[in-house]
Design an enzyme around this catalytic site. Structure first.
Site, PDB file in Angstrom:
ATOM      1  N   LYS A 120     -41.539-142.715-108.392  1.00  0.00           N
ATOM      2  CA  LYS A 120     -42.324-142.287-107.213  1.00  0.00           C
ATOM      3  C   LYS A 120     -42.931-140.909-107.465  1.00  0.00           C
ATOM      4  O   LYS A 120     -42.515-140.204-108.393  1.00  0.00           O
ATOM      5  CB  LYS A 120     -41.409-142.262-105.988  1.00  0.00           C
ATOM      6  CG  LYS A 120     -40.287-141.230-106.067  1.00  0.00           C
ATOM      7  CD  LYS A 120     -39.221-141.476-105.012  1.00  0.00           C
ATOM      8  CE  LYS A 120     -38.086-140.467-105.165  1.00  0.00           C
ATOM      9  NZ  LYS A 120     -36.940-140.784-104.281  1.00  0.00           N
TER      10      LYS A 120
ATOM     11  N   ARG B 137     -31.717-141.055 -92.248  1.00  0.00           N
ATOM     12  CA  ARG B 137     -33.180-141.101 -92.150  1.00  0.00           C
ATOM     13  C   ARG B 137     -33.597-142.527 -91.786  1.00  0.00           C
ATOM     14  O   ARG B 137     -33.710-142.851 -90.624  1.00  0.00           O
ATOM     15  CB  ARG B 137     -33.815-140.658 -93.481  1.00  0.00           C
ATOM     16  CG  ARG B 137     -33.291-139.291 -93.962  1.00  0.00           C
ATOM     17  CD  ARG B 137     -33.949-138.827 -95.256  1.00  0.00           C
ATOM     18  NE  ARG B 137     -33.890-139.840 -96.314  1.00  0.00           N
ATOM     19  CZ  ARG B 137     -34.271-139.634 -97.574  1.00  0.00           C
ATOM     20  NH1 ARG B 137     -34.749-138.453 -97.932  1.00  0.00           N
ATOM     21  NH2 ARG B 137     -34.182-140.593 -98.471  1.00  0.00           N
TER      22      ARG B 137
ATOM     23  N   TYR C 160     -54.404-109.986-107.614  1.00  0.00           N
ATOM     24  CA  TYR C 160     -54.637-109.838-106.170  1.00  0.00           C
ATOM     25  C   TYR C 160     -53.607-108.910-105.543  1.00  0.00           C
ATOM     26  O   TYR C 160     -52.413-109.007-105.845  1.00  0.00           O
ATOM     27  CB  TYR C 160     -54.535-111.200-105.476  1.00  0.00           C
ATOM     28  CG  TYR C 160     -55.754-112.068-105.639  1.00  0.00           C
ATOM     29  CD1 TYR C 160     -56.974-111.711-105.071  1.00  0.00           C
ATOM     30  CD2 TYR C 160     -55.673-113.261-106.344  1.00  0.00           C
ATOM     31  CE1 TYR C 160     -58.093-112.535-105.207  1.00  0.00           C
ATOM     32  CE2 TYR C 160     -56.782-114.088-106.483  1.00  0.00           C
ATOM     33  CZ  TYR C 160     -57.990-113.712-105.907  1.00  0.00           C
ATOM     34  OH  TYR C 160     -59.081-114.524-106.046  1.00  0.00           O
TER      35      TYR C 160
ATOM     36  N   MET D 223     -54.692-118.915-108.019  1.00  0.00           N
ATOM     37  CA  MET D 223     -54.957-120.353-108.148  1.00  0.00           C
ATOM     38  C   MET D 223     -55.212-120.741-109.602  1.00  0.00           C
ATOM     39  O   MET D 223     -54.789-121.806-110.056  1.00  0.00           O
ATOM     40  CB  MET D 223     -56.146-120.754-107.262  1.00  0.00           C
ATOM     41  CG  MET D 223     -56.248-122.251-107.044  1.00  0.00           C
ATOM     42  SD  MET D 223     -57.625-122.750-106.009  1.00  0.00           S
ATOM     43  CE  MET D 223     -57.192-122.107-104.422  1.00  0.00           C
TER      44      MET D 223
HETATM   45  C1  PLP Z   1     -35.795-140.911-105.093  1.00  0.00           C
HETATM   46  C2  PLP Z   1     -34.775-141.934-104.856  1.00  0.00           C
HETATM   47  C3  PLP Z   1     -33.823-142.247-105.850  1.00  0.00           C
HETATM   48  C4  PLP Z   1     -33.724-141.485-107.153  1.00  0.00           C
HETATM   49  O1  PLP Z   1     -33.012-140.283-106.923  1.00  0.00           O
HETATM   50  P1  PLP Z   1     -32.696-139.285-108.144  1.00  0.00           P
HETATM   51  O2  PLP Z   1     -31.819-138.258-107.513  1.00  0.00           O
HETATM   52  O3  PLP Z   1     -34.013-138.708-108.565  1.00  0.00           O
HETATM   53  O4  PLP Z   1     -32.043-140.065-109.190  1.00  0.00           O
HETATM   54  C5  PLP Z   1     -32.949-143.288-105.596  1.00  0.00           C
HETATM   55  N1  PLP Z   1     -32.989-143.965-104.423  1.00  0.00           N
HETATM   56  C6  PLP Z   1     -33.864-143.680-103.448  1.00  0.00           C
HETATM   57  C7  PLP Z   1     -33.856-144.456-102.192  1.00  0.00           C
HETATM   58  C8  PLP Z   1     -34.784-142.652-103.622  1.00  0.00           C
HETATM   59  O5  PLP Z   1     -35.642-142.370-102.655  1.00  0.00           O
END
Ligand code: PLP
Length: 373
Positions: free
Chosen positions: A35, A131, A259, A307
């Site tokens: 992700k 969550r 800056y 930046m």
């Molecule tokens: C991001 C995520 C993981 C992976 O977690 P890591 O700590 O990066 O290994 C696993 N399960 C879910 C539901 C996640 O959102």
């Protein structure tokens, strides 16, 4: 040389995946989490490397992320873990990814949206993250029964997400026990379903959590889920952030740089200007709070990160440093190494955020142990 590049060693990702598969044990498969553009590393090449390293499934969080992998020709099983809006559902279904459900209205929407083949669904129990997911196991069991009974759907798995796996193995074990008990009840319904709970930290530290599959993100990139030292778990960092010395100029005593003129030289010195900044995801919080590797040595950042630029004090007699030299902001040069864990500590965040913060601007350059990928 590139202005700024995030160089990713795909061979390291493969080895990290092989290492995690070994940690997970023979009974458990590896799902690689890519992700957020693979935590900044680039989703498509990382997914391919993870599959080559023994992952049997790829997880993402959004419908767009699933579509990106499919568009690149990745045909292996996907697990789309995130909450989806009605608007995103068509794209999610089109990807053929397994989806995660915890609410009856979503299951109804899946039934309506399903086309040729059954949609594979995992139900999510909330054991403490608070969550998404359902807290009440009885309620989730009823939802699983509805999924199992629906001809448009296939009950493919059950999952939970562990909030304290990196900090508290005792709490984590208790949460896993609750999930396991729920899983046993589900198994009576659908014997082949996949139970999965572990993230990277749990995979490494809580053997009971490994179940049928582990979902590893941070560790596949060679980042330490415990924020200390990836090497302690046999993991190799895959990403380096490199740039170059675009300007090398003397600064007289009393002159300032950047800056807000926050740095004024107390004595004559030389300033190396690097063409990388928060527009690349190199955070402004590193202003006067990080180091750059030039000529195999550490040199302090001075003034503000802007930046496009970072300024480095290379001292009054910068021997062996010239315009055009390569600079490492994250990764190693010679004997020195700047780890994502070090950068995270400096700005009070976690290593995850250091690489995920990288924007699309620094070029992603892929290699295998230095050879062309
Ligand atoms: C991001 C995520 C993981 C992976 O977690 P890591 O700590 O990066 O290994 C696993 N399960 C879910 C539901 C996640 O959102």
């Amino acid at each position: 040389m590139l202005r700024a590049s995030a160089r990713v060693n795909l061979a390291a990702i493969e080895r990290n995946c092989a290492r995690l598969r070994e940690a997970a044990g023979a009974g458990s498969s590896l799902c690689a989490v890519v992700k957020a553009n693979a935590y900044g590393h680039g989703a498509v090449p990382v997914a391919r490397a993870a599959l080559a390293g023994g992952a049997s499934r790829i997880a993402i969080a959004t419908a767009n992320e699933a579509a990106e992998l499919r568009a690149a020709g990745i045909e292996e099983p996907l697990l789309l873990m995130g909450a989806l809006t009605a608007e995103e559902l068509a794209l999610a279904l089109e990807s053929g990814a397994d989806l995660v459900a915890w609410r009856a209205s979503f299951v109804e929407a899946l039934r309506r949206g399903a086309r040729a083949r059954p949609v594979r669904v995992h139900v999510k129990l909330d054991v403490g993250m608070g969550r998404v997911g359902t807290r009440d196991a009885d309620e989730l069991l009823r939802l699983a029964e509805a999924i199992h009974a629906a001809p448009e759907l296939e009950l493919a798995g059950a999952m939970t997400h562990l909030p304290c796996a990196d900090e508290d193995p005792a709490i984590t074990r208790a949460q896993v026990a609750r999930f396991r008990a729920f899983g046993e009840r589900l198994r009576a319904l659908a014997p082949g379903l996949v139970l999965h709970a572990a993230n990277s930290a749990a995979t490494l530290a809580v053997p009971e959590s490994r179940l049928d599959m582990v979902r590893c993100g941070v560790a596949i990139y060679g980042l330490d889920p415990f924020g200390v030292d990836p090497g302690a778990h046999g993991l190799e960092p895959a990403l380096e952030l490199r740039t170059w010395v675009a300007a090398l100029k003397p600064l007289a005593a009393g002159e300032s740089v950047g800056y807000g003129s926050t740095f004024t030289a107390a004595a004559p010195t030389w300033i190396a200007t690097l063409p990388v900044g928060y527009g690349d995801g190199y955070r402004r919080a590193f202003s006067a709070n990080a180091e750059a590797l030039i000529g195999g040595r550490r040199h302090p950042l001075v003034g503000r990160v802007s930046m496009e630029y970072v300024t480095v004090d290379v001292g009054p007699a910068p021997r062996g440093i010239a315009e055009g030299d390569e600079v490492v902001l994250l990764g190693s040069q010679g004997e020195e190494r700047i780890a994502a864990e070090e950068l995270a500590r400096r700005i009070d965040t976690i290593n995850y955020e250091i690489t995920t913060a990288l924007t699309a601007r620094p070029t992603r350059a892929y290699h295998r142990d230095g050879a062309e990928a």
